[in-house]
Motif scaffolding. Structure first.
Motif, PDB file in Angstrom:
ATOM      1  N   ALA A  77       0.827  -1.265   0.028  1.00 52.80           N
ATOM      2  CA  ALA A  77      -0.068  -0.120  -0.148  1.00 52.80           C
ATOM      3  C   ALA A  77       0.853   1.356  -0.011  1.00 52.80           C
ATOM      4  O   ALA A  77       1.575   1.642   1.179  1.00 52.80           O
ATOM      5  CB  ALA A  77      -0.974   0.025   1.338  1.00 52.80           C
ATOM      6  N   ALA A  78       1.239   1.731  -1.113  1.00 58.97           N
ATOM      7  CA  ALA A  78       2.127   2.850  -1.246  1.00 58.97           C
ATOM      8  C   ALA A  78       1.444   4.084  -1.442  1.00 58.97           C
ATOM      9  O   ALA A  78       0.299   4.370  -2.373  1.00 58.97           O
ATOM     10  CB  ALA A  78       3.155   2.644  -2.437  1.00 58.97           C
ATOM     11  N   LEU A  79       1.468   5.203  -0.631  1.00 62.20           N
ATOM     12  CA  LEU A  79       0.753   6.544  -0.707  1.00 62.20           C
ATOM     13  C   LEU A  79       1.543   7.735  -0.716  1.00 62.20           C
ATOM     14  O   LEU A  79       2.734   7.700  -0.011  1.00 62.20           O
ATOM     15  CB  LEU A  79      -0.125   6.525   0.483  1.00 62.20           C
ATOM     16  CG  LEU A  79      -1.060   7.824   0.617  1.00 62.20           C
ATOM     17  CD1 LEU A  79      -2.213   7.613  -0.523  1.00 62.20           C
ATOM     18  CD2 LEU A  79      -1.612   8.017   2.129  1.00 62.20           C
ATOM     19  N   ALA A  80       1.360   8.473  -1.649  1.00 64.67           N
ATOM     20  CA  ALA A  80       2.299   9.728  -2.051  1.00 64.67           C
ATOM     21  C   ALA A  80       1.296  10.961  -1.173  1.00 64.67           C
ATOM     22  O   ALA A  80       0.002  10.955  -1.593  1.00 64.67           O
ATOM     23  CB  ALA A  80       2.572  10.057  -3.113  1.00 64.67           C
ATOM     24  N   PHE A  81       1.883  11.929  -0.419  1.00 63.06           N
ATOM     25  CA  PHE A  81       0.959  13.020   0.223  1.00 63.06           C
ATOM     26  C   PHE A  81       1.731  14.267   0.275  1.00 63.06           C
ATOM     27  O   PHE A  81       3.273  14.048   0.461  1.00 63.06           O
ATOM     28  CB  PHE A  81       0.074  12.541   1.499  1.00 63.06           C
ATOM     29  CG  PHE A  81       1.080  12.324   2.531  1.00 63.06           C
ATOM     30  CD1 PHE A  81       1.234  13.409   3.446  1.00 63.06           C
ATOM     31  CD2 PHE A  81       1.483  11.214   3.021  1.00 63.06           C
ATOM     32  CE1 PHE A  81       2.001  13.296   4.693  1.00 63.06           C
ATOM     33  CE2 PHE A  81       2.532  11.118   3.961  1.00 63.06           C
ATOM     34  CZ  PHE A  81       2.360  12.261   4.933  1.00 63.06           C
ATOM     35  N   SER A  82       1.152  15.430   0.378  1.00 61.08           N
ATOM     36  CA  SER A  82       2.177  16.453   0.444  1.00 61.08           C
ATOM     37  C   SER A  82       2.180  17.055   1.900  1.00 61.08           C
ATOM     38  O   SER A  82       1.197  16.899   2.646  1.00 61.08           O
ATOM     39  CB  SER A  82       1.540  17.400  -0.630  1.00 61.08           C
ATOM     40  OG  SER A  82       2.062  18.958  -0.508  1.00 61.08           O
ATOM     41  N   CYS A  83       3.263  17.532   2.147  1.00 61.48           N
ATOM     42  CA  CYS A  83       3.508  18.134   3.368  1.00 61.48           C
ATOM     43  C   CYS A  83       3.335  19.728   3.390  1.00 61.48           C
ATOM     44  O   CYS A  83       3.497  20.677   4.395  1.00 61.48           O
ATOM     45  CB  CYS A  83       4.840  17.923   3.955  1.00 61.48           C
ATOM     46  SG  CYS A  83       5.358  16.172   3.951  1.00 61.48           S
ATOM     47  N   GLU A  84       2.978  20.180   2.197  1.00 59.72           N
ATOM     48  CA  GLU A  84       2.907  21.806   1.913  1.00 59.72           C
ATOM     49  C   GLU A  84       1.994  22.360   3.036  1.00 59.72           C
ATOM     50  O   GLU A  84       2.323  23.496   3.511  1.00 59.72           O
ATOM     51  CB  GLU A  84       2.505  21.878   0.634  1.00 59.72           C
ATOM     52  CG  GLU A  84       2.829  23.215  -0.012  1.00 59.72           C
ATOM     53  CD  GLU A  84       2.693  23.662  -1.124  1.00 59.72           C
ATOM     54  OE1 GLU A  84       3.016  24.866  -1.634  1.00 59.72           O
ATOM     55  OE2 GLU A  84       2.214  22.776  -2.007  1.00 59.72           O
TER      56      GLU A  84
END
Length: 511
Positions: free
Chosen positions: A49-56
């Motif tokens: 389960a690979a997830l990309a999310f932004s820390c912006e």
């Protein structure tokens, strides 16, 4: 769009090895696209389960690490909800209620505990975290990473993605970049990968997709010119093509002339990407590196300069930390135009008055007018110029740009340690029989500094090599006298004729 994964094959290998690592590159190079693609591919294979999310969002928290944790967890949940995953792969409905400063790590552990698959996380825009918030998050990641060997549930692999390399994260959070102690939250990183620019072949592949879709072709020379101007910087490669096909609305085969026109339009428009880079020029670390490049002086040799060079390289402004050259010709031109903005406002001469009756450019008159300008404004402009060591070069470049760029082009070459700045003026005009001709005039700029020998002999030899490369028979050597014993300002501006080592007759201007 080029397939993202082949641009960074090492990332997939490190993820499969359960490593934590940094992926960094300048803005607008495709980092986020690669992360999203990797996440989709890994999840589709069935055991991850690979997830990309932004820390912006967390940038607004500053040093308030509890707020930063909340904002990061909100972004993570939102990305998971938008992923389309089945419920069993999603994070728990409620995060563990633990002490602030450990909430992010506890939330990741709770998710991994219930997930039937190994969890891989891509933290995009990690640069947004600052100070105590950055230290807190990285400390929690290190703690969870180290406890995995004892059976503690935590992400199998993690990628910190942003503009900067690992060492600069430690600087940003107030740490000493030369010290990586065992307690450091920065020592969990197995590797640091830098996303590279496009190759000439990848640009051709990208543009061929446009040809396959529309039938409109780029000549090979046009593709080569794009690579020459951009050195493969992805945003510039796409921006030039978009400018030609959408803004300029060229309908036939695309040639080098249209590429050059698009380049000039992008620079004049100072698009957001170029403006963001230009805004960095007065940061102390950036100035520390860019000033000797423009001035041609030797760069620093201490650790502080090395760190500054790494930072400027991460920004994408220079090609490497050893070569000390600007990353590509477009950036090279933008930098000098930005630095010369103040000087251009002092130039009152009419550019049209420098065009001769036969359509050629009057270089001799331009040099005479520069002497007048230098005597009147040079001393004041040098004192006002923030890049003091490169002031002479910046001022003449601004003067040339104001008077040449309306009908011609300026090509500039400069690098740290060369002691010079080379300029080529290209001026298109019509010959007596109606044929299109190109006038070319070469100049070399040198500075005579205190306690140094007269740069004329070395300047003539270097100008000779420059003229040989351009296949020109004559040129101009400009020598700026920055010595304390130089002539009074109102007496500067002597012309003389000189002969280069190979026998070329050139003009020498001393100001």
């Amino acid at each position: 769009m080029l397939p993202p994964a082949p641009r960074l094959p090492e990332a997939r290998t490190l993820i499969e090895m359960d490593r934590y690592f940094v992926l960094h590159a300048p803005r607008q190079t495709g980092k986020t696209t690669i992360l999203d693609t990797l996440a989709s591919e890994l999840t589709a294979e069935g055991d991850t389960a690979a997830l990309a999310f932004s820390c912006e969002r967390a940038k607004a928290a500053g040093d308030d690490y509890p707020a930063a944790e909340s904002l990061l967890l909100d972004s993570l949940r939102e990305a998971a909800d938008l992923s389309g995953w089945p419920k069993k792969l999603l994070p728990p409905g409620a995060w563990p209620q633990v002490t602030p400063g450990s909430r992010f790590g506890a939330a990741l552990s709770a998710w991994c505990r219930r997930s039937p698959r190994r969890v891989v996380l891509f933290l995009d825009e990690i640069d947004a975290l600052q100070g105590n918030s950055l230290v807190s998050i990285l400390s929690q990641l290190r703690d969870g990473h180290n406890k995995r060997s004892k059976g503690y549930p935590f992400p199998a692999s993690m990628v910190l993605c942003g503009l900067r390399d690992l060492r600069d994260y430690k600087v940003a959070s107030g740490g000493d970049p030369t010290q990586f102690s065992s307690a450091s939250p920065f020592n969990i990183i197995a590797d640091s990968l830098r996303l590279g620019d496009f190759t000439a072949g990848q640009i051709a592949e990208l543009y061929d997709q446009h040809t396959q879709k529309t039938g409109q072709q780029f000549t090979k020379d046009a593709v080569d010119r794009v690579f020459e101007l951009t050195q493969g910087q992805p945003w510039l490669v796409n921006a030039l093509a978009h400018e030609i096909t959408s803004t300029m609305q060229v309908t036939g085969t695309i040639t080098t002339c249209q590429v050059d026109d698009a380049k000039e339009r992008l620079i004049r428009a100072r698009t957001t990407h170029l403006d963001a880079l230009a805004a960095r020029l007065h940061e102390p670390r950036v100035k520390q590196v860019i000033e000797p490049i423009v001035a041609g002086t030797s760069p620093g040799t201490d650790i502080a300069f090395d760190h500054a060079a790494s930072y400027v390289h991460d920004l994408g402004l220079i090609r490497g930390t050893r070569d000390m050259v600007i990353a590509n010709p477009i950036y090279r031109e933008v930098l000098l135009r930005v630095l010369g903005d103040r000087t251009e406002r002092f130039v009152r001469a009419d550019p049209h008055s420098f065009v001769l009756p036969d359509g050629r450019f009057d270089l001799a008159r331009l040099l005479e007018e520069f002497v007048v300008f230098w005597r009147e404004h040079g001393e004041v402009l040098i004192q006002q110029e923030g890049y003091h060591e490169a002031a002479c070069q910046i001022i003449l470049m601004a003067f040339l740009h104001r008077l040449v760029n309306g009908g011609g082009h300026l090509d500039r070459e400069y690098a740290a340690g060369t002691k010079r700045l080379d300029v080529l003026i290209r001026w298109p005009h019509t010959g007596p029989d109606g044929e299109r001709l190109m006038q070319r005039e070469a100049m070399e700029l040198r500075v005579w500094r205190a306690s140094a020998n007269d740069p004329k002999p070395e300047g003539l030899a270097q100008l000779d090599r420059y003229l040989d490369r351009l296949t020109l028979t004559t040129g101009v050597l400009v020598i700026f006298d920055r010595r304390p014993e130089a002539s009074p300002w109102n007496e500067r501006g002597d012309f003389e004729q000189a002969t280069t080592p190979s026998g070329r007759q050139v003009t020498v201007l001393r100001v």
